[in-house]
Design a protein around this motif. Structure first.
Motif, short mmCIF file in Angstrom:
data_model
loop_
_atom_site.label_atom_id
_atom_site.label_comp_id
_atom_site.label_asym_id
_atom_site.label_seq_id
_atom_site.Cartn_x
_atom_site.Cartn_y
_atom_site.Cartn_z
N GLU A 10 0.82 -1.20 0.00
CA GLU A 10 0.00 0.00 0.00
C GLU A 10 0.86 1.26 0.00
O GLU A 10 0.53 2.24 -0.68
N GLU A 11 1.97 1.23 0.76
CA GLU A 11 2.86 2.38 0.77
C GLU A 11 3.50 2.61 -0.59
O GLU A 11 3.74 3.75 -0.99
N LEU A 12 3.79 1.53 -1.29
CA LEU A 12 4.35 1.67 -2.64
C LEU A 12 3.36 2.36 -3.57
O LEU A 12 3.74 3.25 -4.35
N HIS A 13 2.09 1.98 -3.47
CA HIS A 13 1.07 2.65 -4.30
C HIS A 13 0.95 4.12 -3.94
O HIS A 13 0.85 4.98 -4.84
N ASN B 119 5.92 -0.63 -13.45
CA ASN B 119 5.00 -1.64 -12.94
C ASN B 119 3.57 -1.18 -13.16
O ASN B 119 3.33 -0.03 -13.53
N LYS B 120 2.63 -2.07 -12.94
CA LYS B 120 1.22 -1.79 -13.20
C LYS B 120 0.41 -1.62 -11.92
O LYS B 120 -0.82 -1.69 -11.95
N LEU B 121 1.08 -1.38 -10.82
CA LEU B 121 0.39 -1.27 -9.54
C LEU B 121 -0.48 -0.02 -9.52
O LEU B 121 -0.02 1.09 -9.79
N GLU C 32 1.60 7.33 -6.46
CA GLU C 32 0.57 8.34 -6.65
C GLU C 32 1.10 9.73 -6.29
O GLU C 32 0.77 10.72 -6.94
N LYS C 33 1.92 9.81 -5.26
CA LYS C 33 2.48 11.09 -4.84
C LYS C 33 3.44 11.64 -5.88
O LYS C 33 3.42 12.84 -6.21
N GLU C 34 4.30 10.77 -6.43
CA GLU C 34 5.29 11.21 -7.41
C GLU C 34 4.69 11.42 -8.79
O GLU C 34 5.24 12.15 -9.61
N TYR D 274 13.41 9.08 -7.07
CA TYR D 274 12.37 8.23 -7.65
C TYR D 274 12.04 8.67 -9.08
O TYR D 274 11.99 7.85 -10.00
N LYS D 275 11.84 9.97 -9.28
CA LYS D 275 11.47 10.46 -10.60
C LYS D 275 12.62 10.33 -11.59
O LYS D 275 12.40 10.09 -12.79
N GLU D 276 13.85 10.50 -11.14
CA GLU D 276 14.98 10.32 -12.04
C GLU D 276 15.03 8.88 -12.57
O GLU D 276 15.31 8.66 -13.75
N ALA D 277 14.75 7.92 -11.71
CA ALA D 277 14.72 6.52 -12.15
C ALA D 277 13.58 6.29 -13.13
O ALA D 277 13.76 5.63 -14.18
#
Length: 384
Positions: free
Chosen positions: A34-37, A49-51, A41-43, A288-291
């Motif tokens: 859930e934290e990954l989702h 991935n398709k989460l 969503e925040k970024e 995260y966004k750079e990746a």
């Protein structure tokens, strides 16, 4: 029909229980999924991935196996390896590998998705046995917070189902491939699944207004219409079509949608727009966004190479150096490695969109003019 709904059942137990305890005492927690989702969503970008919300709130579509399979996919494992979240990567990797072995569909497949044959038998059987050992050792908290083996509770269905599937696959392989007069040279486990039957029933049910219990006359009428008019295609059923197996392929039903809808190409007129200079500046992009942008830049390079005929220009799009570690991690031999210039243009584009979002308090820019102004500014910055 060997392949049971293993990922779906395991997902249901995992999310309901919340915490699974491995045999070595390590905890596997649903909250990290859930934290990954929430992070994605925040970024505003996803790391290959398709989460999405449908995977978290799965109770609304509990019969869709593809949502559960995507949840345990290797793309989620990649994020855990990057230490973005404390998800147990070994658990996800083992489940993903076992599902690939039970879902092989290409005779030329490689890795875990390769067909089971004498050259890959030991690896496939080893993966199935490793997953069986892992699942047998899973425990959950019972009464008085005591750890109880999962296979000894009422939630034992995915454990018993997987053991039955794995051992059935090994037995079928020995009968069809390893016998002296064996009829097959390899075994594709996807051919043993019930997906084809479910796709066929989904097409029958669609002709009856999604009637779950058609009578003989309704079934006969729907079957005749399928034979005469259309082939069975993938739809919104419980499973997706994974190979080129055709069912009732009498006449193709291809329609030129552009001609049917009368769509004509529209030329966009770009006007001078100096509002970009008045927007707040965004100079920093998170790790995260750079990746994510590096991964997206590789896809852009792949699309551009299909249209570029100049060899020096095509070579300038890619680079073996200065590749983001995330692209190297995700690459299995087919990803394009973008050049620093392409990555820089994508990063500038993301910063421009972030400027609009910050200026509009998180709301996306409306209308075509805004996007045209961004593209116009980026094009001018590349040539001047």
């Amino acid at each position: 029909m060997v392949l049971m709904r293993f990922p779906e059942l395991l997902r249901n137990v995992f999310s309901t229980v919340g915490v699974l305890v491995r045999e070595d005492g390590q905890q596997i927690m649903w909250k990290y999924i859930e934290e990954l989702h929430k992070l994605q969503e925040k970024e505003g970008l996803r790391l290959g991935n398709k989460l999405k919300m449908a995977h978290i709130q799965w109770t609304n579509q509990k019969m869709k196996v593809n949502l559960a399979a995507q949840l345990f996919s290797s793309s989620v494992v990649s994020l855990s390896i990057l230490s973005l979240l404390e998800v147990q990567p070994q658990f996800l990797r083992t489940i993903d590998a076992a599902f690939d072995v039970l879902n092989s569909r290409n005779p030329l497949g490689r890795g875990h998705k390769a067909p089971i044959k004498p050259a890959t038998k030991h690896r496939a059987i080893g993966i199935l046995l490793e997953a069986e050992s892992l699942l047998r050792g899973l425990k959950i908290k019972g009464k008085d917070n005591k750890l109880v083996p999962l296979h000894a509770t009422q939630n034992k269905t995915p454990i018993c189902g997987f053991i039955a599937c794995g051992r059935s696959v090994i037995g079928i392989y020995e009968d069809l491939v390893e016998q002296p007069a064996a009829p097959c040279r390899y075994l594709l486990t996807y051919k043993l699944s019930q997906d084809h039957l479910e796709l066929f029933f989904s097409a029958i049910r669609a002709y009856g207004g999604y009637n779950n219990n058609p009578n003989v006359r309704q079934f006969r009428g729907a079957y005749k219409r399928l034979l005469v008019r259309h082939q069975v295609k993938k739809g919104t059923g419980n499973c997706l079509l994974r190979d080129n197996t055709t069912i009732l392929d009498s006449t193709p039903a291809n329609i030129n949608m552009a001609r049917r809808l009368g769509i004509e190409p529209v030329e966009e007129i770009v006007t001078e727009d100096d509002t970009l200079a008045n927007l707040p500046d965004v100079n920093h992009l998170s790790e995260y966004k750079e990746a994510a942008i590096s991964y997206i830049a590789g896809f852009i390079v792949k699309q551009i190479e299909q249209k570029v005929t100049c060899m020096p220009c095509s070579h300038a799009l890619t680079s073996a150096d200065s590749v983001h570690p995330f692209v190297t991690l995700k690459n299995r031999g087919g990803l394009q490695k973008p050049s620093p210039g392409i990555t820089s243009v994508c990063q500038v584009t993301e910063r421009c969109f972030q400027r609009f979002l910050n200026a509009n308090e998180g709301k996306a820019p409306q209308g075509r003019g805004t996007t045209a102004a961004i593209v116009h500014q980026l094009t001018m910055s590349m040539f001047w």
